[in-house]
Design a protein around this motif. Structure first.
Motif, PDB file in Angstrom:
ATOM      1  N   GLN A  64      35.954  43.860  49.954  1.00 15.68           N
ATOM      2  CA  GLN A  64      35.734  45.041  50.792  1.00 15.68           C
ATOM      3  C   GLN A  64      35.843  44.565  52.225  1.00 15.68           C
ATOM      4  O   GLN A  64      35.214  43.576  52.599  1.00 15.68           O
ATOM      5  CB  GLN A  64      34.345  45.645  50.562  1.00 15.68           C
ATOM      6  N   VAL A  77      39.390  48.339  50.008  1.00 17.84           N
ATOM      7  CA  VAL A  77      38.672  47.935  48.805  1.00 17.84           C
ATOM      8  C   VAL A  77      39.698  47.411  47.818  1.00 17.84           C
ATOM      9  O   VAL A  77      40.731  48.045  47.591  1.00 17.84           O
ATOM     10  CB  VAL A  77      37.936  49.136  48.169  1.00 17.84           C
ATOM     11  N   TYR A  79      40.030  45.464  43.845  1.00 18.11           N
ATOM     12  CA  TYR A  79      39.310  45.200  42.602  1.00 18.11           C
ATOM     13  C   TYR A  79      39.757  43.911  41.920  1.00 18.11           C
ATOM     14  O   TYR A  79      39.464  43.681  40.761  1.00 18.11           O
ATOM     15  CB  TYR A  79      39.447  46.394  41.665  1.00 18.11           C
ATOM     16  N   THR A 105      34.053  54.228  45.738  1.00 16.17           N
ATOM     17  CA  THR A 105      35.337  54.169  45.039  1.00 16.17           C
ATOM     18  C   THR A 105      35.129  53.798  43.576  1.00 16.17           C
ATOM     19  O   THR A 105      34.062  53.315  43.192  1.00 16.17           O
ATOM     20  CB  THR A 105      36.279  53.118  45.664  1.00 16.17           C
ATOM     21  N   PHE A 124      44.499  47.587  45.305  1.00 15.65           N
ATOM     22  CA  PHE A 124      43.639  47.774  46.476  1.00 15.65           C
ATOM     23  C   PHE A 124      44.010  49.088  47.129  1.00 15.65           C
ATOM     24  O   PHE A 124      45.059  49.662  46.883  1.00 15.65           O
ATOM     25  CB  PHE A 124      43.736  46.604  47.467  1.00 15.65           C
ATOM     26  N   PHE A 138      29.970  49.722  51.099  1.00 17.92           N
ATOM     27  CA  PHE A 138      30.932  49.997  50.033  1.00 17.92           C
ATOM     28  C   PHE A 138      30.184  50.148  48.721  1.00 17.92           C
ATOM     29  O   PHE A 138      29.385  49.297  48.355  1.00 17.92           O
ATOM     30  CB  PHE A 138      31.944  48.853  49.929  1.00 17.92           C
ATOM     31  N   THR A 140      31.014  50.467  44.857  1.00 17.63           N
ATOM     32  CA  THR A 140      32.086  50.387  43.865  1.00 17.63           C
ATOM     33  C   THR A 140      31.515  50.416  42.470  1.00 17.63           C
ATOM     34  O   THR A 140      30.373  50.151  42.251  1.00 17.63           O
ATOM     35  CB  THR A 140      32.903  49.089  44.036  1.00 17.63           C
TER      36      THR A 140
END
Length: 140
Positions: A64, A77, A79, A105, A124, A138, A140
């Motif tokens: 992030q 962001v 993953y 997200t 991303f 953030f 997630t």
């Protein structure tokens, strides 16, 4: 007769207290979201080059990041490495919460009927919003 009235009174009090307790226990305190913020999802080609360079370095892992260019704030962001392609990131919300700006997200996997390759991918997402001094959180 007095005993009967007493039993009824005790039963009534217990019923009322149980009802109040169950009602109160069933409620969860939910902190209200603040004002929703406007944002734009930014295509990779339109990302600031310095920011994109940093994303490329970090994309193999969950990350992030924020980037300010003077006029806008960019939020990214990622993953991390996924075993196949077909993944996408969804913005669930961008909103104020107290003194913070929250970006929520989620990662969506390939659909069941979607054809995917076994080539690794690094999903991303970058969004652009107006510049703020608020701390970014953030989710997630």
């Amino acid at each position: 007769m007095k005993a009967r009235g007493y039993v009824f009174f005790v039963f009534l009090v217990m019923f009322v207290m149980t009802s109040v307790c169950l009602t109160a226990c069933g409620q969860q305190k939910e902190e209200k979201r603040g004002k929703d913020w406007d944002y734009t999802v930014v295509p990779t080609a339109d990302c600031p080059k310095d920011f994109l360079t940093e994303i490329e370095k970090k994309k193999i892992n969950l990350f992030q990041m924020t980037y300010d260019d003077g006029e806008y704030r960019y939020l990214a962001v990622g993953y991390g490495e996924q075993e196949t392609n077909g993944f996408s990131i969804r913005v669930q919300g961008l909103y104020e919460k107290g003194e913070a700006l929250c970006m929520e997200t989620s990662l969506a996997g390939p659909e069941e009927d979607q054809i995917v390759s076994n080539k690794k991918s690094y999903p991303f997402l970058v969004v652009k919003t107006h510049k703020t001094e608020k701390k970014v959180v953030f989710l997630t």
